[in-house]
Design an enzyme around this catalytic site. Structure first.
Site: not given
Lengths: 130, 130, 130, 130, 130, 130, 130, 130, 130, 130
Positions: A32, A53, A69, A88
């Site tokens: 975060c 997170d 790949e 986001e």
């Protein structure tokens, strides 16, 4: 910092066919960007960002000349491990990096983040628009 | 009373892209506006409304200039905790408050309420119409 | 006999918005209209119809001026408890009764009946047609 | 404050048989006793404790002379709604209050709390000591 | 390096009762101590160990005088994030660190690691022996 | 090498009706074409390709004059067992071989491969192009 | 031989409404038409066809003047029990027999057969075409 | 009133072997003995007790000379349909009635009742004691 | 032939503690030792044994001085890939090979094989006896 | 009539080890010995017994000198297909037949029968007596 230079491609072996590739990891982790760790602990932990997170990332694309790949994608995901980045931004950034490297006909990226403070968040982005 | 003044936003970091954000809490609780508690218990419980209701709330929106800040959304949900409000009002109210604060391109709110009297109720609202 | 007079409504608090309400009970029970109980047992059981049927009933509607009051819907479902009624009749009857009382913009009713004789039956009806 | 005076009992109708009663609610909620809400929001929310906690509470007991009346148990659980209480205290307190009111042969109480900060907690207590 | 100095305790509020506490995180991550990353990528990734490992960690203990504070446990888990450590060492180390800090009557630690190379591994340790 | 000569067909018994056939195996296995086995082990294992891959293969088609005989399809899948082949090639190859042998009105093939390196891959191909 | 003469209908009680009926059995069984049983065993088993097949059959239709009577459908399914019939024939035959007896507005029949030789097969047919 | 005279038995065909029979219905329904229906509705509904209760009943026994006939057990369960009876009474009563009619070596009866007021209840009784 | 020479161990890092290690693969495959493939196909497939078998293998052991190295276990499992071996032999053989290489305090091996001919088989072996 | 002469065994390859074999079929079917089919249908169906029954059969045994051959077990189960037999008889009969043919150290047989008339039945038998 996410490192798109880790991404590699290989020539689409069936480039004349329009088909779909889905890739998913349940092991995406970043930090975060807000400092959520009190000072003594922060010093001990040496984490530059805040709390970790965790997310499942789902990529669906229709390859044109190049395919992503798989092993290089894994390494690219690892490059988020110690970066502070908002949900986001992370998901939009992944879309941009992958589109830049493989120039697909179409791609969607979904970031399905673990519950934080009782709230689950899922971000879904698509290229091209509309 | 629900307190929309708790809601905060941040600038959409990818405002030129049309994408979708989903947020879900399984921990929404409010009170039934009808008194369902007999008098002695009511006095002891000091609940202004009636029996507690529980719901999962699901929000899906396509952000325009602003995104809803997750922590503030959590606090906003908490502001329903001791209010008496009907299911239909709660869900429509959440939609109105969130649209007012972040002016999205589109938003849906679903309130999926726990069984009461053997009946499950789910309310789904959308903005804009059509 | 199903008793639609038990159904009550309340004014739609957001009548200017087009939205959807879903209500479900897993506890609907009625009786098979065919006598499936041998005579001595039938006398002891005092069931006017035959063997009990069990179903999950799912109602989805877009309210116009009126919403269906949940507690009254529960009582209405109870009024089927000791009636003999075929699956097709029960589901169509519920749709007719609910449409009559709340005049929705649209409604579907699904009756998902427990296995009988190794066969599961689900009846789905909709108003208005088309 | 939890209000054990809300708890009621009824005489065990089969007191000469040793049997087991299990009761579970998935709708227990209390507040964290630590202030986790920043000052402006706290003022708006009027919550005396901190952030809401949610849990499933499971009670198993072998009744002696008295059984716990289900509706009163529900009201008793509601009395935790606006109290700040730690997990360990809440579960031990429930055990003490229930044992005091119904004097069972044996009782266990399990509090299964929702994830907080990525950690799930389950507290299990038993009376009498084994 | 795991940092047990992050662990904190609080006095067991019901120290005269023998009861059980279970804590689980699905978000444990460390690094494989074997270098599994080819040289260029390793340089870019700045990971001192090898490939990330992910696990669910389950702790069950019967507290004596002290309980483990949940938030500090979360920070302690974070201190494994950028360390290379084998599964067996990690789980045994967690047990040792937790026992040292809270001196429980009994404790088990289970590390349930994600599939690697088609193999899932679960390590279960207990204190005291036998 | 995949051996399409193993595939057999039988005349569609309802060739004048447009219908759909779905066939699925959860037991597809092939080898990774990249050498992932260190030299001594490779010699012992006598695997010409690299590490084994596992997948669920799902075929959906609308038969024209011919249906695929199930047992021969199973043998055809077995012919991938000891071949090194990339995911994208395998799935496209299966589509080509099956279309060649039964000339369907339409066919899709989905290869849903087990997690490797924390990444799941699903390849979906269709004939004719949409 | 499947025996459509066992099928019965009853007048659609809501023939002026367009609605849908779904019926499912998880207990369909027939025999494989290919002899898969070695000679001595075949003699002992007195099965005219080969190995038993098992399927879930799902029927969805929009009734016109007639509904299919559930008990008669069950008996009709039983008439496949000792017949050798291929999957494709069985499912198409059921559709033909049911359409003939109840003349629906529309009907689909799905036969979802148990795994044989590691392959699952699902046949889906529809009437009328298109 | 529950009607044990509906219960029938048949001679245990393997009475010299100690074995176990489990029987379960998910379709048990009775009425709450407390009036929970307001007066007008009660008159319309003609229910002598209060609100319907629903449960899964699980019976496990080791037969001695007699086995319980399944169809008669189903009829016996139906005889609770319109009776007001508390959970504890219902489950103990079923045990008493079944033991009286088949004199098993051992029997347990579990009544697993649907959620009411947010509380699930499960009653487990056993014969003989100990 | 299974190749135990592929198995490697490493010193138990906590040899003075009695603990448990569980390892599971869902990707075990071998061949049926009975020829189940008709001659032409057999020639094409070049499989020395018969039809492929698939299993989940679960190993649980309490290490003494040595732990089994995970990657080498994976290679050992691969060495069954092209061998014909019966279920009972495979599972007992795995136990013998693993016990020989790591001399554990105790070990169990479970082979959970996919359905063949409608029959699922699970073989469970343990060392030492008793 | 069940035909135990179809059962075959093979020598236990690890007869000096005490281990467990579990075999399960979800495809057992027999007929109810009570005529449940009305006369015309019965004539058409040519079923000597009554309505079909379906069950999952689970066998667990510790082999002595002999193991049950899987394919022969499948044929033995097929021999129940057109016989009328009660649940209790079927399960006890299977145990007797299997014990007779393979003389295990211990065996349990569980017959888990599909719901009939809203009742599920599971019969569990064991040899030798406990």
């Amino acid at each position: 910092m996410p490192k798109p230079q880790l991404l590699e491609t290989f020539p689409n072996p069936y480039a004349d066919r329009d088909y779909e590739i889905f890739m998913e990891t349940t092991e995406f982790t970043s930090l975060c960007p807000l400092g959520g760790i009190e000072s003594d602990a922060a010093e001990l932990l040496l984490l530059e960002g805040g709390a970790p997170d965790f997310a499942t990332i789902r990529i669906t694309y229709r390859p044109a000349a190049k395919c992503i790949e798989a092993k290089s994608l894994k390494l690219y995901f690892w490059s988020f491990r110690n970066d502070g980045i908002f949900y986001e931004r992370a998901v939009n950034r992944i879309l941009d990096d992958l589109v830049a490297v493989c120039a697909p006909k179409q791609m969607t990226v979904v970031g399905d983040f673990n519950v934080r403070g009782g709230l689950k968040s899922v971000i879904s982005v698509r290229w091209p628009q509309g």
